[in-house]
Design a protein around this motif. Sequence first.
Motif, PDB file in Angstrom:
ATOM      1  N   ALA A  18       0.815  -1.215   0.000  1.00  0.00           N
ATOM      2  CA  ALA A  18       0.000   0.000   0.000  1.00  0.00           C
ATOM      3  C   ALA A  18       0.843   1.257   0.000  1.00  0.00           C
ATOM      4  O   ALA A  18       0.434   2.293  -0.510  1.00  0.00           O
ATOM      5  N   ALA A  22      -0.979   4.234  -5.284  1.00  0.00           N
ATOM      6  CA  ALA A  22      -2.133   5.132  -5.229  1.00  0.00           C
ATOM      7  C   ALA A  22      -3.239   4.423  -5.985  1.00  0.00           C
ATOM      8  O   ALA A  22      -3.059   4.047  -7.132  1.00  0.00           O
ATOM      9  N   SER A  75      -6.812   9.819   1.841  1.00  0.00           N
ATOM     10  CA  SER A  75      -6.171   8.811   2.682  1.00  0.00           C
ATOM     11  C   SER A  75      -7.219   8.171   3.581  1.00  0.00           C
ATOM     12  O   SER A  75      -8.040   8.866   4.184  1.00  0.00           O
ATOM     13  N   SER A 106      -6.409  10.556  -6.225  1.00  0.00           N
ATOM     14  CA  SER A 106      -5.634   9.423  -5.697  1.00  0.00           C
ATOM     15  C   SER A 106      -6.184   8.961  -4.358  1.00  0.00           C
ATOM     16  O   SER A 106      -6.371   9.768  -3.442  1.00  0.00           O
ATOM     17  N   TYR A 108      -5.269   6.478  -1.185  1.00  0.00           N
ATOM     18  CA  TYR A 108      -4.241   5.674  -0.519  1.00  0.00           C
ATOM     19  C   TYR A 108      -4.875   5.009   0.701  1.00  0.00           C
ATOM     20  O   TYR A 108      -5.536   5.679   1.494  1.00  0.00           O
ATOM     21  N   GLU A 109      -4.653   3.709   0.871  1.00  0.00           N
ATOM     22  CA  GLU A 109      -5.142   3.028   2.071  1.00  0.00           C
ATOM     23  C   GLU A 109      -3.958   2.564   2.912  1.00  0.00           C
ATOM     24  O   GLU A 109      -2.905   2.199   2.388  1.00  0.00           O
ATOM     25  N   ASN A 110      -4.137   2.583   4.238  1.00  0.00           N
ATOM     26  CA  ASN A 110      -3.016   2.289   5.137  1.00  0.00           C
ATOM     27  C   ASN A 110      -3.244   1.073   6.024  1.00  0.00           C
ATOM     28  O   ASN A 110      -2.391   0.736   6.848  1.00  0.00           O
ATOM     29  N   MET A 120       2.134   7.941   3.919  1.00  0.00           N
ATOM     30  CA  MET A 120       1.319   8.082   2.712  1.00  0.00           C
ATOM     31  C   MET A 120       0.825   9.508   2.528  1.00  0.00           C
ATOM     32  O   MET A 120       0.737  10.006   1.403  1.00  0.00           O
ATOM     33  N   LEU A 124       1.323  11.888  -0.688  1.00  0.00           N
ATOM     34  CA  LEU A 124       0.261  12.632  -1.358  1.00  0.00           C
ATOM     35  C   LEU A 124       0.624  14.113  -1.465  1.00  0.00           C
ATOM     36  O   LEU A 124       0.468  14.731  -2.525  1.00  0.00           O
TER      37      LEU A 124
END
Length: 378
Positions: A18, A22, A75, A106, A108-110, A120, A124
Amino acid sequence: MCPNFNHRGRKKMKKILALFLAVGIMTASVTGCAGQIISESGNSASSESDLSDSSGDSSEDIKRADLEERRIGISCRTLRGTFMRGFRIVLLNRLKKLGFQEANISFYENNGDTDLELRMIDLLIDSGIEQLVVCPNENSDIPAITDKAVAAGLPLIYFNFIPAEEERTRWTENKWNVTCIGSDPAQVGKLQGELTASLGLTQLDMNKNGYVDYIMIGGEEGSTISQTYNQSYIQTLEEKGLPVRCIEDRYAGWDGDEAHDIMSKALSEKGSEIELVVCQNEEMTLGAMLAIQEAERIVSSDIYLIGADCGKESLENIQRATMTGSVFNDGTAQAGAVILNMMNNIDALKNETVTTMEYVLVTAANAESIKGIVDHPA
């Protein structure tokens, strides 16, 4: 041969992958219901349908040329689940209709990793986004995220989360362009408690000991969200005057398999003593439901099951009476509120610091209407 990762190994690999990805989500244009957005002042700020194409105009008619190159970064903990599915479909569809390019949006996963979350967000910001949209993992993460956005001169919108008052005061005192959209987590426990109380002692006290004997399966020990859900549930039952006894209070880490194991063990040890099970998200509720079925207990007959984070599977089970009820968090409505704040930022218009969304209690009486929102996000 491929390596055989265990559950923990798979989670670790997801975190590593991850960090470098993105995620662009491709979606189809569909129609559905719109929700209401309530501002901090208590007024109706806007219907999210104001930003849709419900007037019948084509997307070309409402596109703005000045939005084509603007970049947005989002995010979140995960892109899975009913809430995020509805949120990202609506967000992408409506932003594209307004004139944004999907390549400039975009996600983004955490996976719940705070260090990864912060790295992340740095990625970004470094990528040249013009607005940052964040669903934070925990309250404790928020000051650092805010500081990063402010230092970069970016408007920041938190969603699905209302930070602590101390943090929000920091925004207003410093006149930072930071806002939040979300629901009061205490409302989840309150609605679960109201449903429990509505069933009543006569119906729930099947072992006739004068109490409702229940098991609480929470998310994470120490999580402010889990604690708030639980405290609100207990407080609501006290206010309603329903005598209850928590015979087991366990944490399953928001995981369905873990909830299944907890429930299986509890049923084997306590058997018919268990009259009610309360879970704090959909995955855990479904895991507990499976264990109940394996033990040949019958929901709505000799045991009751109340969940949260209601999605399609929960709705179907509520309609089949294999789940008593749940609490729905409308991602489509929150997406509409986020877009409203985004556009206000672009057009130099003022946003309310806090926009509050309402959770909805789901039972057999309204499951079909909620299913329409889940199946067809606007």
